[in-house]
Design a protein around this motif. Sequence first.
Motif, PDB file in Angstrom:
ATOM      1  N   PRO A 117       0.791  -1.073   0.061  1.00  0.00           N
ATOM      2  CA  PRO A 117       0.022  -0.087   0.100  1.00  0.00           C
ATOM      3  C   PRO A 117       0.891   1.314  -0.177  1.00  0.00           C
ATOM      4  CG  PRO A 117       0.211  -1.004   2.185  1.00  0.00           C
ATOM      5  CD  PRO A 117       0.647  -1.987   1.428  1.00  0.00           C
ATOM      6  N   ASN A 118       0.348   2.399  -0.668  1.00  0.00           N
ATOM      7  CA  ASN A 118       1.103   3.536  -0.614  1.00  0.00           C
ATOM      8  C   ASN A 118       0.370   4.696  -0.022  1.00  0.00           C
ATOM      9  OD1 ASN A 118       2.867   5.500  -1.482  1.00  0.00           O
ATOM     10  ND2 ASN A 118       2.277   5.702  -3.909  1.00  0.00           N
ATOM     11  N   PRO A 119       0.560   4.708   1.374  1.00  0.00           N
ATOM     12  CA  PRO A 119      -0.245   5.845   1.971  1.00  0.00           C
ATOM     13  C   PRO A 119      -0.235   7.338   1.796  1.00  0.00           C
ATOM     14  CG  PRO A 119       1.619   5.188   3.257  1.00  0.00           C
ATOM     15  CD  PRO A 119       1.850   4.431   1.970  1.00  0.00           C
ATOM     16  N   THR A 120      -1.049   8.039   1.898  1.00  0.00           N
ATOM     17  CA  THR A 120      -1.259   9.457   1.638  1.00  0.00           C
ATOM     18  C   THR A 120      -0.241  10.355   2.432  1.00  0.00           C
ATOM     19  OG1 THR A 120      -3.008   9.682   2.894  1.00  0.00           O
ATOM     20  CG2 THR A 120      -3.484   9.565   0.584  1.00  0.00           C
ATOM     21  N   PRO A 121       0.589  11.068   1.967  1.00  0.00           N
ATOM     22  CA  PRO A 121       1.403  11.831   2.792  1.00  0.00           C
ATOM     23  C   PRO A 121       0.677  12.436   3.963  1.00  0.00           C
ATOM     24  CG  PRO A 121       2.134  12.417   0.645  1.00  0.00           C
ATOM     25  CD  PRO A 121       0.815  11.614   0.644  1.00  0.00           C
ATOM     26  N   PRO A 122       0.910  12.758   5.067  1.00  0.00           N
ATOM     27  CA  PRO A 122       2.456  12.768   5.403  1.00  0.00           C
ATOM     28  C   PRO A 122       2.945  11.194   6.101  1.00  0.00           C
ATOM     29  CG  PRO A 122       1.192  13.670   7.357  1.00  0.00           C
ATOM     30  CD  PRO A 122      -0.046  13.224   6.081  1.00  0.00           C
TER      31      PRO A 122
ATOM     32  N   ALA B 185       8.222  -3.889  12.970  1.00  0.00           N
ATOM     33  CA  ALA B 185       8.283  -3.556  14.129  1.00  0.00           C
ATOM     34  C   ALA B 185       8.447  -1.915  14.165  1.00  0.00           C
ATOM     35  CB  ALA B 185      10.103  -3.719  14.134  1.00  0.00           C
ATOM     36  N   ASP B 186       8.509  -1.085  12.995  1.00  0.00           N
ATOM     37  CA  ASP B 186       8.194   0.330  13.011  1.00  0.00           C
ATOM     38  C   ASP B 186       6.975   0.861  12.831  1.00  0.00           C
ATOM     39  OD1 ASP B 186       7.968  -0.325  10.216  1.00  0.00           O
ATOM     40  OD2 ASP B 186       9.689   0.988   9.517  1.00  0.00           O
ATOM     41  N   GLY B 187       6.010  -0.070  12.852  1.00  0.00           N
ATOM     42  CA  GLY B 187       4.659   0.120  12.744  1.00  0.00           C
ATOM     43  C   GLY B 187       4.229   0.773  11.481  1.00  0.00           C
ATOM     44  N   THR B 188       4.826   0.666  10.435  1.00  0.00           N
ATOM     45  CA  THR B 188       4.577   1.003   8.922  1.00  0.00           C
ATOM     46  C   THR B 188       3.801  -0.247   8.342  1.00  0.00           C
ATOM     47  OG1 THR B 188       6.429   0.108   7.849  1.00  0.00           O
ATOM     48  CG2 THR B 188       6.695   2.187   8.423  1.00  0.00           C
ATOM     49  N   ALA B 189       2.953   0.055   7.117  1.00  0.00           N
ATOM     50  CA  ALA B 189       2.380  -1.263   6.754  1.00  0.00           C
ATOM     51  C   ALA B 189       3.256  -1.858   6.028  1.00  0.00           C
ATOM     52  CB  ALA B 189       1.004  -0.496   5.746  1.00  0.00           C
TER      53      ALA B 189
ATOM     54  N   SER C   4       5.892   6.119   3.581  1.00  0.00           N
ATOM     55  CA  SER C   4       5.650   4.857   2.630  1.00  0.00           C
ATOM     56  C   SER C   4       6.159   3.486   3.128  1.00  0.00           C
ATOM     57  CB  SER C   4       6.309   5.135   1.278  1.00  0.00           C
ATOM     58  OG  SER C   4       7.701   5.320   1.327  1.00  0.00           O
ATOM     59  N   THR C   5       5.378   2.647   2.327  1.00  0.00           N
ATOM     60  CA  THR C   5       5.824   1.104   2.908  1.00  0.00           C
ATOM     61  C   THR C   5       6.975   0.663   2.197  1.00  0.00           C
ATOM     62  OG1 THR C   5       3.388   0.623   3.014  1.00  0.00           O
ATOM     63  CG2 THR C   5       5.016  -1.090   2.602  1.00  0.00           C
ATOM     64  N   THR C   6       7.907   0.063   2.608  1.00  0.00           N
ATOM     65  CA  THR C   6       9.247  -0.484   2.155  1.00  0.00           C
ATOM     66  C   THR C   6       9.431  -1.967   2.869  1.00  0.00           C
ATOM     67  OG1 THR C   6      10.526   0.736   3.610  1.00  0.00           O
ATOM     68  CG2 THR C   6      10.221   1.877   1.580  1.00  0.00           C
TER      69      THR C   6
END
Length: 181
Positions: free
Chosen positions: A107-112, A131-135, A115-117
């Motif tokens: 998924p490509n979240p809207t700023p701010p 671990a960092d809470g990103t999708a 982004s998912t990597t």
Amino acid sequence: MSFKLKPKVSGFSLIELMIGIVILAIAMAVGMPSYSIWIQNTYIRNAAESIQHGMQRARSEAVTRNISIAFTLGGGPFWAISQADGTVIESRPAGEISQKVVFTILPNPTPPAVSTTTITFGNLGTVVANADGTASISQIDIDSSALSAANSRELRITVGIGGGVRMCDPNVTSTTDPRLC
């Protein structure tokens, strides 16, 4: 009566040589655009296979080591597989792929939002929270900025709910084709 035989001469005349060079030049001029397209599509395929291998390796390492293993795309190397403590298990250098290969990560979240990597595989090979809470990465589209849409053979890497990693062709429309996304 006596006949004189001419000595047998072997080799090419200058005219024959020039005709051969002209034919070769015409063949190369006709074939170069197709060759360039083939090379760029090969870059796309190599990048997709490398990412697929990296994700499958991360999943395998998570099951083998019985711990969570993260696969990260970008951030220095092309991709890296690491443990939760930051120990890198395997990585690929950024120079391994062409600079003209383009990635779209979903998924490509809207700023701010960041982004998912990253995608993290748990000890059962399933996708777990990063671990960092990103999708987590669920899909990566791979294309080339050097080709038109008509000439590009883009590929897609998808990650299923159970952690299975698959490469497919987003342009295939036949439901019986195994490359269908």
